[in-house]
Scaffold this motif. Structure first.
Motif, PDB file in Angstrom:
ATOM      1  N   ASN A   1       0.815  -1.216   0.000  1.00 35.38           N
ATOM      2  CA  ASN A   1       0.000   0.000   0.000  1.00 35.38           C
ATOM      3  C   ASN A   1       0.853   1.273   0.000  1.00 35.38           C
ATOM      4  OD1 ASN A   1      -2.325  -1.675   0.220  1.00 35.38           O
ATOM      5  ND2 ASN A   1      -2.073  -1.739   2.440  1.00 35.38           N
ATOM      6  N   VAL A   2       1.507   1.510  -1.132  1.00 37.69           N
ATOM      7  CA  VAL A   2       2.283   2.739  -1.331  1.00 37.69           C
ATOM      8  C   VAL A   2       1.537   3.632  -2.319  1.00 37.69           C
ATOM      9  CG1 VAL A   2       4.452   3.737  -2.133  1.00 37.69           C
ATOM     10  CG2 VAL A   2       4.467   1.565  -0.884  1.00 37.69           C
ATOM     11  N   THR A   3       1.350   4.888  -1.942  1.00 35.20           N
ATOM     12  CA  THR A   3       0.757   5.879  -2.842  1.00 35.20           C
ATOM     13  C   THR A   3       1.786   6.963  -3.124  1.00 35.20           C
ATOM     14  OG1 THR A   3      -1.467   5.483  -1.969  1.00 35.20           O
ATOM     15  CG2 THR A   3      -1.108   7.529  -3.170  1.00 35.20           C
ATOM     16  N   ILE A   4       2.027   7.213  -4.415  1.00 38.89           N
ATOM     17  CA  ILE A   4       2.988   8.224  -4.858  1.00 38.89           C
ATOM     18  C   ILE A   4       2.223   9.218  -5.725  1.00 38.89           C
ATOM     19  CG2 ILE A   4       5.106   8.621  -6.153  1.00 38.89           C
ATOM     20  CD1 ILE A   4       5.856   5.676  -5.570  1.00 38.89           C
ATOM     21  N   GLU A   5       2.107  10.461  -5.268  1.00 35.49           N
ATOM     22  CA  GLU A   5       1.284  11.450  -5.964  1.00 35.49           C
ATOM     23  C   GLU A   5       2.010  12.785  -6.078  1.00 35.49           C
ATOM     24  OE1 GLU A   5      -3.309  10.555  -5.000  1.00 35.49           O
ATOM     25  OE2 GLU A   5      -2.189  11.356  -3.291  1.00 35.49           O
TER      26      GLU A   5
ATOM     27  N   ASN B   1      -0.377  11.452 -11.165  1.00 36.32           N
ATOM     28  CA  ASN B   1      -0.073  12.887 -11.256  1.00 36.32           C
ATOM     29  C   ASN B   1       1.420  13.159 -11.057  1.00 36.32           C
ATOM     30  OD1 ASN B   1      -2.885  13.282 -11.478  1.00 36.32           O
ATOM     31  ND2 ASN B   1      -3.100  13.477  -9.261  1.00 36.32           N
ATOM     32  N   CYS B   2       2.239  12.425 -11.793  1.00 39.11           N
ATOM     33  CA  CYS B   2       3.690  12.549 -11.636  1.00 39.11           C
ATOM     34  C   CYS B   2       4.340  12.966 -12.950  1.00 39.11           C
ATOM     35  CB  CYS B   2       4.289  11.232 -11.150  1.00 39.11           C
ATOM     36  SG  CYS B   2       3.754  10.779  -9.482  1.00 39.11           S
ATOM     37  N   ASN B   3       5.439  13.706 -12.822  1.00 38.33           N
ATOM     38  CA  ASN B   3       6.194  14.189 -13.968  1.00 38.33           C
ATOM     39  C   ASN B   3       7.624  13.670 -13.897  1.00 38.33           C
ATOM     40  OD1 ASN B   3       6.829  16.045 -16.264  1.00 38.33           O
ATOM     41  ND2 ASN B   3       8.113  17.015 -14.718  1.00 38.33           N
ATOM     42  N   LEU B   4       8.047  12.973 -14.958  1.00 39.13           N
ATOM     43  CA  LEU B   4       9.436  12.523 -15.070  1.00 39.13           C
ATOM     44  C   LEU B   4      10.058  13.208 -16.277  1.00 39.13           C
ATOM     45  CD1 LEU B   4       7.986  10.041 -13.515  1.00 39.13           C
ATOM     46  CD2 LEU B   4       9.975   8.751 -14.267  1.00 39.13           C
ATOM     47  N   ASP B   5      11.036  14.053 -16.012  1.00 41.50           N
ATOM     48  CA  ASP B   5      11.774  14.736 -17.068  1.00 41.50           C
ATOM     49  C   ASP B   5      13.238  14.374 -16.877  1.00 41.50           C
ATOM     50  OD1 ASP B   5      12.960  16.392 -18.911  1.00 41.50           O
ATOM     51  OD2 ASP B   5      11.746  18.140 -18.405  1.00 41.50           O
ATOM     52  N   VAL B   6      13.617  13.257 -17.470  1.00 37.05           N
ATOM     53  CA  VAL B   6      14.941  12.681 -17.234  1.00 37.05           C
ATOM     54  C   VAL B   6      15.642  12.563 -18.579  1.00 37.05           C
ATOM     55  CG1 VAL B   6      16.226  10.785 -16.210  1.00 37.05           C
ATOM     56  CG2 VAL B   6      14.011  11.410 -15.258  1.00 37.05           C
TER      57      VAL B   6
ATOM     58  N   LEU C   1      -0.621   3.172 -12.739  1.00 33.42           N
ATOM     59  CA  LEU C   1      -0.005   4.437 -13.135  1.00 33.42           C
ATOM     60  C   LEU C   1      -1.073   5.274 -13.809  1.00 33.42           C
ATOM     61  CD1 LEU C   1       2.547   2.559 -12.823  1.00 33.42           C
ATOM     62  CD2 LEU C   1       3.599   3.937 -14.617  1.00 33.42           C
ATOM     63  N   GLU C   2      -1.271   6.503 -13.317  1.00 30.11           N
ATOM     64  CA  GLU C   2      -2.320   7.360 -13.852  1.00 30.11           C
ATOM     65  C   GLU C   2      -1.824   8.803 -13.903  1.00 30.11           C
ATOM     66  OE1 GLU C   2      -7.062   8.342 -13.123  1.00 30.11           O
ATOM     67  OE2 GLU C   2      -5.921   7.288 -11.579  1.00 30.11           O
TER      68      GLU C   2
ATOM     69  N   ILE D   1      -2.215   1.265 -16.829  1.00 27.16           N
ATOM     70  CA  ILE D   1      -1.661   2.588 -17.106  1.00 27.16           C
ATOM     71  C   ILE D   1      -2.712   3.373 -17.878  1.00 27.16           C
ATOM     72  CG2 ILE D   1       0.177   3.897 -18.223  1.00 27.16           C
ATOM     73  CD1 ILE D   1       1.945   1.431 -17.986  1.00 27.16           C
ATOM     74  N   LYS D   2      -3.072   4.564 -17.368  1.00 26.97           N
ATOM     75  CA  LYS D   2      -4.116   5.317 -18.052  1.00 26.97           C
ATOM     76  C   LYS D   2      -3.905   6.819 -17.923  1.00 26.97           C
ATOM     77  CE  LYS D   2      -7.427   4.888 -14.186  1.00 26.97           C
ATOM     78  NZ  LYS D   2      -8.773   4.399 -13.820  1.00 26.97           N
ATOM     79  N   ASN D   3      -4.467   7.528 -18.921  1.00 25.37           N
ATOM     80  CA  ASN D   3      -4.501   8.999 -18.917  1.00 25.37           C
ATOM     81  C   ASN D   3      -3.109   9.614 -18.802  1.00 25.37           C
ATOM     82  OD1 ASN D   3      -7.351   8.722 -18.873  1.00 25.37           O
ATOM     83  ND2 ASN D   3      -7.358   8.676 -16.633  1.00 25.37           N
ATOM     84  N   SER D   4      -2.143   9.032 -19.505  1.00 21.98           N
ATOM     85  CA  SER D   4      -0.755   9.473 -19.379  1.00 21.98           C
ATOM     86  C   SER D   4      -0.177   9.860 -20.729  1.00 21.98           C
ATOM     87  CB  SER D   4       0.096   8.357 -18.743  1.00 21.98           C
ATOM     88  OG  SER D   4      -0.347   8.087 -17.422  1.00 21.98           O
ATOM     89  N   ASN D   5       0.917  10.636 -20.668  1.00 23.02           N
ATOM     90  CA  ASN D   5       1.608  11.084 -21.875  1.00 23.02           C
ATOM     91  C   ASN D   5       3.066  10.658 -21.798  1.00 23.02           C
ATOM     92  OD1 ASN D   5       2.114  12.493 -24.312  1.00 23.02           O
ATOM     93  ND2 ASN D   5       2.890  14.220 -23.137  1.00 23.02           N
ATOM     94  N   PHE D   6       3.492   9.830 -22.743  1.00 18.92           N
ATOM     95  CA  PHE D   6       4.863   9.324 -22.773  1.00 18.92           C
ATOM     96  C   PHE D   6       5.538   9.831 -24.041  1.00 18.92           C
ATOM     97  CE2 PHE D   6       2.372   6.158 -20.399  1.00 18.92           C
ATOM     98  CZ  PHE D   6       3.077   6.146 -19.199  1.00 18.92           C
ATOM     99  N   ASP D   7       6.475  10.744 -23.864  1.00 18.77           N
ATOM    100  CA  ASP D   7       7.243  11.304 -24.977  1.00 18.77           C
ATOM    101  C   ASP D   7       8.608  10.625 -24.976  1.00 18.77           C
ATOM    102  OD1 ASP D   7       8.783  12.729 -26.743  1.00 18.77           O
ATOM    103  OD2 ASP D   7       8.275  14.709 -25.932  1.00 18.77           O
TER     104      ASP D   7
END
Length: 300
Positions: A134-138, A165-170, A190-191, A211-217
């Motif tokens: 039960n880990v929540t990462i928001e 609701n997470c942003n990864l800019d790596v 993942l949402e 995995i839903k409602n996400s944008n993968f560039d």
């Protein structure tokens, strides 16, 4: 206030000189403090008996030698509105490392409103020796533009993990996957993820995941690698200069629904397939927009 370790003058490469160590404790709150240059972790939470009900708010952690925060044996920890910068030295070199020792547990952890910048690793869930539940990462931002980041987000041996609701800019990635959901994990969601990265393996899925409602560039490199059965991708936008999604063999019950999948390649080669399906059973493609030189190839 501030806690400043002795990293600049230390000749030790040890891991256990922490800024704050919480052991066998309950109902502890830490807030409004800067922690830096510890030879071990900024904050360590564990003990022979689990620590319970720990809250960490508005804490800045930088330049620690092992981890920013280590969660080893705890229940009901909340970490919110914290920043992590330049965590590096000895593995795992993570902003937050949830990694129980043998016989330890990590239950009901909430991570929210965090900024992680230029750390070697981001958030790691490593439950191979104990349990993580039960880990929540928001509302997390993981950013790397000055270091060779290895593991931005790793979900391993954990049950019931929600990441939203997470942003990864790596853009200065290393040799590992940007996001990996390992085979020993269960029930991962993942949402609303926004990811841009240059990893060869941008998102690897080894266990049942939604995995839903996400944008993968993935225009800088990589794609989604699905190696598990029972995976659903819904209402995502995925673009890549290689195959946006690849699939392992002999997997089943895969659903792609309402996604926009774009292969950015413009020159045909023998591997110019937007989707290549090989020995995949019960595969459902519903209401997607798929573009590329060869949008779909099926093989037995």
């Amino acid at each position: 206030g501030s806690l400043i370790g002795y990293r600049d003058s230390s000749t030790s490469t040890g891991e256990h000189t922490h800024g704050i160590a919480i052991n066998n404790s309950s109902y502890v709150e830490i807030s409004n403090i800067k922690i830096s240059k510890c030879v071990g972790d900024g904050i360590y939470i564990g003990g022979t008996n689990a620590s319970n009900n720990i809250k960490i708010t508005n804490v800045s952690i930088s330049e620690t030698f092992r981890n920013g925060i280590s969660l080893i044996n705890q229940n009901n920890t909340e970490i919110t509105y914290c920043t992590f910068n330049n965590i590096n030295g000895t593995d795992p070199q993570a902003a937050i490392d949830i990694e129980p020792n043998p016989g330890n547990t990590n239950n009901n952890t909430k991570l929210s409103n965090l900024v992680i910048k230029d750390c070697i690793s981001g958030i790691l869930l490593i439950g191979q020796h104990g349990s993580i539940n039960n880990v929540t990462i928001e509302n997390i931002s993981i950013i790397s533009d000055n270091v060779n980041m290895l593991r931005p987000l790793l979900i391993g041996s954990s049950d019931n993990t929600i990441i939203r609701n997470c942003n990864l800019d790596v853009r200065t990635g290393g040799i590992y996957q940007a996001i990996v959901i390992q085979a020993t994990s269960k029930n991962t969601l993942l949402e609303n993820i926004n990811q841009i990265s240059n990893f060869a393996q941008a998102l690897t899925i080894q266990s049942p995941t939604i995995i839903k409602n996400s944008n993968f560039d993935f225009s800088l490199g990589g794609g989604i690698n699905i190696l598990s059965s029972y995976v659903k991708l819904e209402n995502n936008k995925i673009s890549s200069k290689v195959s946006p999604i690849t699939f392992g063999e002999n997997i089943e019950n895969i659903i792609l629904e309402n996604n926009t999948i774009v292969d950015l390649r413009t020159i045909y080669t023998s591997n110019s397939f937007t989707l290549k399906l090989s020995k995949v059973n019960n595969f459902n493609i519903l209401n997607n927009i798929i573009t590329g030189i060869v949008p779909i190839r099926l093989e037995n």
